[in-house]
Design a protein around this motif. Structure first.
Motif, short mmCIF file in Angstrom:
data_model
loop_
_atom_site.label_atom_id
_atom_site.label_comp_id
_atom_site.label_asym_id
_atom_site.label_seq_id
_atom_site.Cartn_x
_atom_site.Cartn_y
_atom_site.Cartn_z
N THR A 131 43.06 31.50 28.23
CA THR A 131 43.82 31.73 29.69
C THR A 131 44.11 33.43 29.53
O THR A 131 43.91 33.83 30.76
N GLU A 135 42.68 35.54 32.72
CA GLU A 135 43.47 36.14 33.64
C GLU A 135 43.95 37.63 33.51
O GLU A 135 44.70 38.21 34.29
N ARG A 136 43.49 38.18 32.38
CA ARG A 136 43.98 39.52 32.12
C ARG A 136 43.12 40.42 32.95
O ARG A 136 42.08 40.39 33.20
N ASP A 137 43.96 41.44 33.58
CA ASP A 137 43.41 42.33 34.47
C ASP A 137 42.86 43.74 34.17
O ASP A 137 43.76 44.68 34.09
N ARG A 276 51.53 29.78 32.37
CA ARG A 276 51.37 30.89 32.10
C ARG A 276 52.79 31.71 31.97
O ARG A 276 52.48 33.06 31.76
N LEU A 285 49.19 40.22 30.80
CA LEU A 285 48.03 39.84 31.63
C LEU A 285 48.01 41.20 32.56
O LEU A 285 46.83 41.32 33.08
#
Length: 587
Positions: A131, A135-137, A276, A285
């Motif tokens: 996850t 989802e890390r930007d 999350r 994230l």
């Protein structure tokens, strides 16, 4: 441009590299040197009195002699001003954003098999890392696995999807020794960040406990600019797990020790959850910006270097430095003599010309023009050129000359195995006798091969070296760089013959008919129809293609279905290396 815009540009004019303007102070010194040189160069000054010299020379020493000095001074000034970087306007450009990297350290000790967070701690941890990677930007991500020692699963990379490929292979079984050395994991992660050139970054550890050594390692990482956070995996109630010895032990989550670890590392702590929320609480994230001032997509302005505008007039002045009429002559040469004057030929070094000649010779060799290839190779010096010349001569049927070329190559490089093998093959071809009758090709099973010695051999030959096991050419190493692509594969003794001797014509027809029958039989036996479950592509493939495909499938079936095998072997070798070195550093 209107007057107001010009005035604004002049008002904003400045120099990006003003230190170059000091070079303008050299102009007076150069002028003095030039005047003294001109004065010493005049032979009349040594024979005529000064008060009579001007009457004798008239006005020839005026503007005509001063023009070169003025041109040189103007060129010097333009060059210095261009180097100083004049700038009078700003342009937009995107600002570089430094996103903080993240190294994830995952606990792969035996404790991760406990089921206090179902289905197991390992499953929960791998799902959470997946996850995080998805989802890390932005920002680079690396993955470290640790037990008694720490190992790099994936180095820092901006491609998080590439890191996620290793998650399914992570299991305590890939670790060489069981244990729970969190301090080594933090030190290893710090080393990865430092070696990647980052002065700051984040380290996230997924484990259930932290001892004093781990807290010291976190404090050391924080002192170097790397923040250490912790994600607790497990529950305070705990659960049993199987030891490597076969017994059982109980393991529990210790949130207090992990909070102390995060505090020492300047980071945050959170307990693993099914959503999350834990990742949001840790702040992993959204990567931190390296300087904290610019947002993604923000654009700034910078001064544009306008020195390039001075290059065209500087180049025009350079033309005047030629002798009278030289620019016109150069223009005529460029416009009317392009076929005879090639700039590449004029400026090429000898080694570049030799390389180009080798490329042309190799192209002729591949096109089958062996005589032309041999002539081109003869114009180049070196063992490779002589070796290739021997190949071309052998393919053209000039065997004595080919042997001489191989011998010349061996005189320069006695250890050239390709030249030795091809020389033996050509000598064997020269000593081989042509067949004497229609049945001669069947008297010796080894003599069915082609006879290149005189260009006459039994049709259907495919053996490169002929009778009796003279197959050195087949075993020769690939040709070194600079040789034709097919020089090492098509040995000189493979030269096909298009004109069989008259007494072999009958045997040639019989061999051709027999080969055709064998081909059809093989095709019928090994190539089932598409109705038996084959795809259309498989149904239309040749016997050679089918044989290759079946061999590849058999080889793939031999590979064990063990995605963790690569990591297990890698970690084992790295662990042995560290034991031999009595220490370890991140690699």
């Amino acid at each position: 441009m209107n007057a107001s815009g010009l005035a604004a540009d002049l008002a904003a004019l400045h120099f990006l590299r003003p230190a170059w303007l000091w070079a303008l102070l050299a102009l007076p010194l150069l002028a003095m040197w030039w005047r003294s040189r001109r004065r010493r160069a005049s032979i009349w000054r040594e024979a005529v009195d000064p008060h009579l010299l001007q009457a004798l020379l008239g006005k020839t020493g005026g503007r005509a002699q001063s023009a070169p000095a003025l041109i040189a001074a103007l060129g010097w000034t333009l060059a210095v001003v261009a180097l100083a970087g004049p700038s009078w306007r700003q342009v937009e450009q995107p600002l570089w954003q430094s996103a903080s990297p993240l190294v994830i350290a995952l606990d792969l000790s035996g404790t991760v098999m406990a089921a206090d967070v179902p289905p197991s701690r390992l499953a929960q941890a791998r799902a959470k890392v997946a996850t995080l990677l998805a989802e890390r930007d932005g920002g680079q991500v690396g993955l470290v696995a640790f037990a008694d020692d720490a190992f790099t699963v994936a180095p820092l990379t901006p491609d998080a999807a590439n890191v996620a490929l290793f998650l399914d292979a992570l299991h305590p079984g890939v670790m060489p020794v069981d244990g729970q050395r969190l301090d080594r994991a933090i030190a290893w992660s710090t080393g990865l960040l430092r070696q990647a050139g980052f002065d700051s970054g984040d380290i996230l550890v997924l484990t259930d406990d932290a001892d004093a050594a781990a807290r010291d390692a976190a404090a050391n990482a924080a002192a170097q600019g790397y923040r250490v956070s912790a994600l607790g995996v497990g529950s305070t109630a705990g659960a049993p797990y199987r030891l490597a010895s076969g017994g059982f032990a109980t393991v529990r989550l210790d949130p207090g020790s992990l909070r102390e670890l995060a505090a020492a590392g300047g980071g945050r702590y959170a307990t693993i959850t099914s959503d999350r929320g834990d990742l949001d609480a840790l702040g992993v994230l959204e990567p931190r910006s390296g300087d904290g001032t610019h947002q993604p997509g923000e654009r700034g302005r910078s001064w544009q270097d306008g020195g390039f505008w001075l290059l065209p007039p500087l180049m025009l002045l350079a033309l005047l430095a030629f002798r009278r009429g030289a620019p016109a002559v150069m223009l005529v040469l460029v416009l009317w003599w392009p076929g005879r004057v090639a700039a590449s030929d004029l400026w090429q070094r000898p080694d570049q010309r030799a390389y180009q000649q080798m490329q042309q010779a190799a192209e002729a060799y591949r096109n089958g023009d062996f005589d032309d290839a041999a002539e081109r190779y003869a114009q180049v010096e070196g063992a490779d050129a002589d070796y290739n010349r021997g190949n071309a001569l052998a393919k053209a049927g000039h065997y004595p000359q080919a042997i001489e070329a191989y011998e010349e190559a061996l005189r320069q490089d006695p250890g050239m195995e390709d030249a030795i093998a091809n020389k033996r093959a050509v000598e064997a071809a020269m000593n081989r006798q042509p067949p004497q009758g229609p049945q001669s090709g069947q008297q010796d099973g080894d003599d069915d091969s082609q006879q290149p010695g005189d260009g006459q051999g039994s049709p259907g030959a495919g053996q490169p070296s002929g009778a009796g096991g003279d197959s050195d050419a087949d075993d020769a190493a690939p040709p070194p760089e600079g040789r034709p692509d097919d020089a090492g594969a098509d040995k000189p003794s493979e030269r096909d013959s298009d004109t069989p001797p008259p007494d072999a014509e009958a045997q040639s027809a019989a061999d051709a008919a027999q080969r055709e029958q064998m081909r059809k039989a093989l095709q019928d036996a090994t190539q089932p129809s598409a109705e038996e479950g084959e795809t259309p592509a498989e149904a239309t493939e040749t016997p050679e293609q089918r044989e290759r495909r079946l061999a590849n499938e058999a080889w793939l079936r031999r590979i064990p279905d063990d995605p963790g095998g690569l990591l297990r072997e890698k970690f084992r070798l790295e662990h042995q290396r560290r034991q031999m070195q009595q220490g370890w550093e991140p690699r």
